[in-house]
Design a protein around this motif. Structure first.
Motif, mmCIF file in Angstrom:
data_model
loop_
_atom_site.group_PDB
_atom_site.id
_atom_site.type_symbol
_atom_site.label_atom_id
_atom_site.label_comp_id
_atom_site.label_asym_id
_atom_site.label_seq_id
_atom_site.Cartn_x
_atom_site.Cartn_y
_atom_site.Cartn_z
ATOM 1 N N ALA A 27 0.831 -1.205 0.000
ATOM 2 C CA ALA A 27 0.000 0.000 0.000
ATOM 3 C C ALA A 27 0.864 1.253 0.000
ATOM 4 O O ALA A 27 0.524 2.259 -0.654
ATOM 5 C CB ALA A 27 -0.931 -0.008 1.210
ATOM 6 N N THR A 28 1.984 1.213 0.706
ATOM 7 C CA THR A 28 2.896 2.360 0.729
ATOM 8 C C THR A 28 3.519 2.588 -0.653
ATOM 9 O O THR A 28 3.624 3.735 -1.121
ATOM 10 C CB THR A 28 3.997 2.147 1.776
ATOM 11 O OG1 THR A 28 3.391 2.003 3.068
ATOM 12 C CG2 THR A 28 4.976 3.311 1.808
ATOM 13 N N VAL A 63 -1.235 -1.562 -11.977
ATOM 14 C CA VAL A 63 -2.344 -0.690 -12.382
ATOM 15 C C VAL A 63 -1.855 0.750 -12.317
ATOM 16 O O VAL A 63 -1.197 1.146 -11.350
ATOM 17 C CB VAL A 63 -3.567 -0.873 -11.442
ATOM 18 C CG1 VAL A 63 -4.635 0.177 -11.745
ATOM 19 C CG2 VAL A 63 -4.141 -2.274 -11.582
ATOM 20 N N GLU A 64 -2.183 1.540 -13.347
ATOM 21 C CA GLU A 64 -1.871 2.972 -13.355
ATOM 22 C C GLU A 64 -3.075 3.724 -13.900
ATOM 23 O O GLU A 64 -3.515 3.469 -15.021
ATOM 24 C CB GLU A 64 -0.661 3.280 -14.249
ATOM 25 C CG GLU A 64 0.625 2.589 -13.870
ATOM 26 C CD GLU A 64 1.741 2.889 -14.866
ATOM 27 O OE1 GLU A 64 1.487 3.687 -15.807
ATOM 28 O OE2 GLU A 64 2.836 2.335 -14.730
ATOM 29 N N GLU A 65 -3.633 4.638 -13.089
ATOM 30 C CA GLU A 65 -4.766 5.444 -13.530
ATOM 31 C C GLU A 65 -4.577 6.868 -13.022
ATOM 32 O O GLU A 65 -4.339 7.079 -11.835
ATOM 33 C CB GLU A 65 -6.091 4.887 -12.993
ATOM 34 C CG GLU A 65 -6.414 3.472 -13.460
ATOM 35 C CD GLU A 65 -7.643 2.898 -12.776
ATOM 36 O OE1 GLU A 65 -8.280 3.644 -11.984
ATOM 37 O OE2 GLU A 65 -7.951 1.718 -13.010
ATOM 38 N N GLY A 74 -1.924 0.139 -8.540
ATOM 39 C CA GLY A 74 -2.085 -1.191 -7.974
ATOM 40 C C GLY A 74 -0.768 -1.936 -7.976
ATOM 41 O O GLY A 74 -0.004 -1.862 -8.939
ATOM 42 N N VAL A 75 -0.499 -2.637 -6.858
ATOM 43 C CA VAL A 75 0.714 -3.445 -6.704
ATOM 44 C C VAL A 75 0.296 -4.851 -6.296
ATOM 45 O O VAL A 75 -0.555 -5.018 -5.399
ATOM 46 C CB VAL A 75 1.654 -2.840 -5.626
ATOM 47 C CG1 VAL A 75 2.777 -3.798 -5.277
ATOM 48 C CG2 VAL A 75 2.211 -1.506 -6.103
ATOM 49 N N VAL A 76 0.863 -5.851 -6.930
ATOM 50 C CA VAL A 76 0.557 -7.241 -6.580
ATOM 51 C C VAL A 76 1.425 -7.663 -5.404
ATOM 52 O O VAL A 76 2.651 -7.547 -5.454
ATOM 53 C CB VAL A 76 0.790 -8.184 -7.779
ATOM 54 C CG1 VAL A 76 0.574 -9.636 -7.367
ATOM 55 C CG2 VAL A 76 -0.143 -7.815 -8.923
ATOM 56 N N LEU A 90 -4.071 -8.035 -5.332
ATOM 57 C CA LEU A 90 -3.789 -6.727 -5.922
ATOM 58 C C LEU A 90 -4.188 -5.651 -4.922
ATOM 59 O O LEU A 90 -5.369 -5.466 -4.611
ATOM 60 C CB LEU A 90 -4.555 -6.548 -7.228
ATOM 61 C CG LEU A 90 -4.312 -5.239 -7.974
ATOM 62 C CD1 LEU A 90 -2.847 -5.101 -8.389
ATOM 63 C CD2 LEU A 90 -5.216 -5.149 -9.205
ATOM 64 N N VAL A 91 -3.187 -4.948 -4.394
ATOM 65 C CA VAL A 91 -3.399 -3.882 -3.420
ATOM 66 C C VAL A 91 -3.375 -2.552 -4.172
ATOM 67 O O VAL A 91 -2.398 -2.233 -4.850
ATOM 68 C CB VAL A 91 -2.306 -3.904 -2.330
ATOM 69 C CG1 VAL A 91 -2.530 -2.778 -1.320
ATOM 70 C CG2 VAL A 91 -2.273 -5.263 -1.636
#
Length: 371
Positions: A27-28, A63-65, A74-76, A90-91
């Motif tokens: 999350a960080t 993920v990039e938005e 988003g980071v797995v 996926l966080v």
């Protein structure tokens, strides 16, 4: 100077297992990348963060938005070689600008739980983002803000894809964390097969039960023993501690945070280990001592021949059956000895203890009475 032999680094070196990263670290990382993109228009990929003990892992972005006043990354989660239920999750972190002076505000998105009961390190109504991950995110927001001349006033919404479903395999529902997972991690690093998460869950379970006003809690080795305790005492779910093999963790924490009464319930063989003085009941770290059982049986009236049979029995259950056939209450004797060991660990704490031994079907085969 020789290299230190203990600690988590030594554990990893010895096992050869690969460490991973906590949901808090993920999350960080997602927060850092999202806020950077919000300020610059570009997503750093991979994004590096600094963990509390100085490690600087890099995380690839899944993920990039970017949409005006907010950005989502988003980071797995990679839990390394640990059998973590959140491995591969996926966080996501969505960072939104707030007016100057607003500070950093945390929100629970889909798949992240909300605290509904007192006794946790977060207030009721707060998103289940633990204190250390919050601090990590605040620190990284401040660094990015300083690098780009921004105020650092943002709202961070953390979500986990399928988190509500994954959370059903965790302690969260019992602890009153509803709607999804907790964002966890004190170091940012997942040590494979670490016992710390389970022990921390036990401690939080005691805290929540106490905060809810429950004065009688039960440490249970599994779901069958939980059902037995509910049938015996009508205890609510919030008063049940999933002790597993960590009897010592329950006793040591209750010693420092007493309740009026503690019931310990579990399989006969496991609790015979506690009776013999073992505080970790896992089969890899303690074994049923048939010689100890034979001595208990002798004290309970077994003759020399029966004591010899118990000592030579293949399993603890076999020893129990031999004694039952001869009218020797080995189950009760084990329960009393386990209670006495528990009281010795409690060291005079104002906690009354009773122990219930069950067989695999959940039938009570021994009990100690309360002391």
């Amino acid at each position: 100077m020789s290299e230190a032999k203990g600690g988590r680094s030594a554990q990893l070196k010895h096992t050869g297992l690969r460490p991973g990263w906590t949901t808090g670290a993920c999350a960080t990382a997602a927060t850092t990348a999202a806020y950077t993109a919000l300020l610059t228009g570009d997503f750093p990929d991979p994004v590096s963060i600094t963990l509390p003990k100085g490690q600087t892992p890099a995380f690839a972005l899944a993920v990039e938005e970017l949409d005006g006043e907010r950005a989502t990354v988003g980071v797995v989660k990679d839990a390394g070689d640990d059998p973590d239920v959140t491995h591969g999750a996926l966080v996501r972190a969505t960072v939104r600008r707030l007016p100057p002076g607003s500070g950093v505000v945390f929100r629970a998105g889909p798949g992240v739980g909300t605290v509904t009961r007192p006794g946790l390190p977060l207030d009721v109504g707060e998103p289940a983002i633990n204190p250390m991950p919050r601090q990590m995110m605040r620190d990284h927001i401040a660094r990015v803000a300083a690098d780009h001349g921004a105020t650092g006033d943002v709202e961070i919404t953390v979500s986990v894809d399928h988190g509500e479903e994954i959370a059903r395999s965790t302690w969260n529902p019992r602890l009153g964390i509803l709607g999804g997972l907790s964002i966890l991690g004190t170091t940012g690093v997942v040590v494979p097969y670490s016992c710390s998460a389970w022990i921390d869950s036990i401690r939080r379970g005691v805290d929540v039960a106490r905060a809810a006003g429950h004065t009688h809690v039960a440490g249970c080795t599994g779901s069958t023993s939980e059902k037995t305790v509910v049938a015996e005492y009508g205890l609510p779910e919030i008063a049940l501690l999933d002790m597993g093999d960590f009897a010592g963790a329950v006793l040591k924490y209750v010693r420092r945070h007493p309740v009026d009464r503690l019931t310990v319930c579990g399989g006969f063989a496991k609790l015979s280990k506690l009776a013999a003085g073992h505080l970790d009941l896992h089969s890899a770290r303690s074994q049923v001592d048939k010689g100890f059982l034979a001595e208990l049986a002798r004290q309970g009236g077994a003759d020399a021949a029966l004591a010899a049979e118990v000592a030579d029995a293949n399993t603890g259950l076999a020893a129990l059956q031999l004694c039952a056939a001869a009218g020797v209450p080995l189950g009760d004797l084990v329960a009393v000895a386990a209670r006495d060991q528990a009281l010795s660990v409690l060291r005079g704490a104002p906690v009354a203890v009773d122990v219930i031994c069950i067989d695999r079907a959940g039938a009570v085969v021994g009990r100690s009475g309360v002391d």
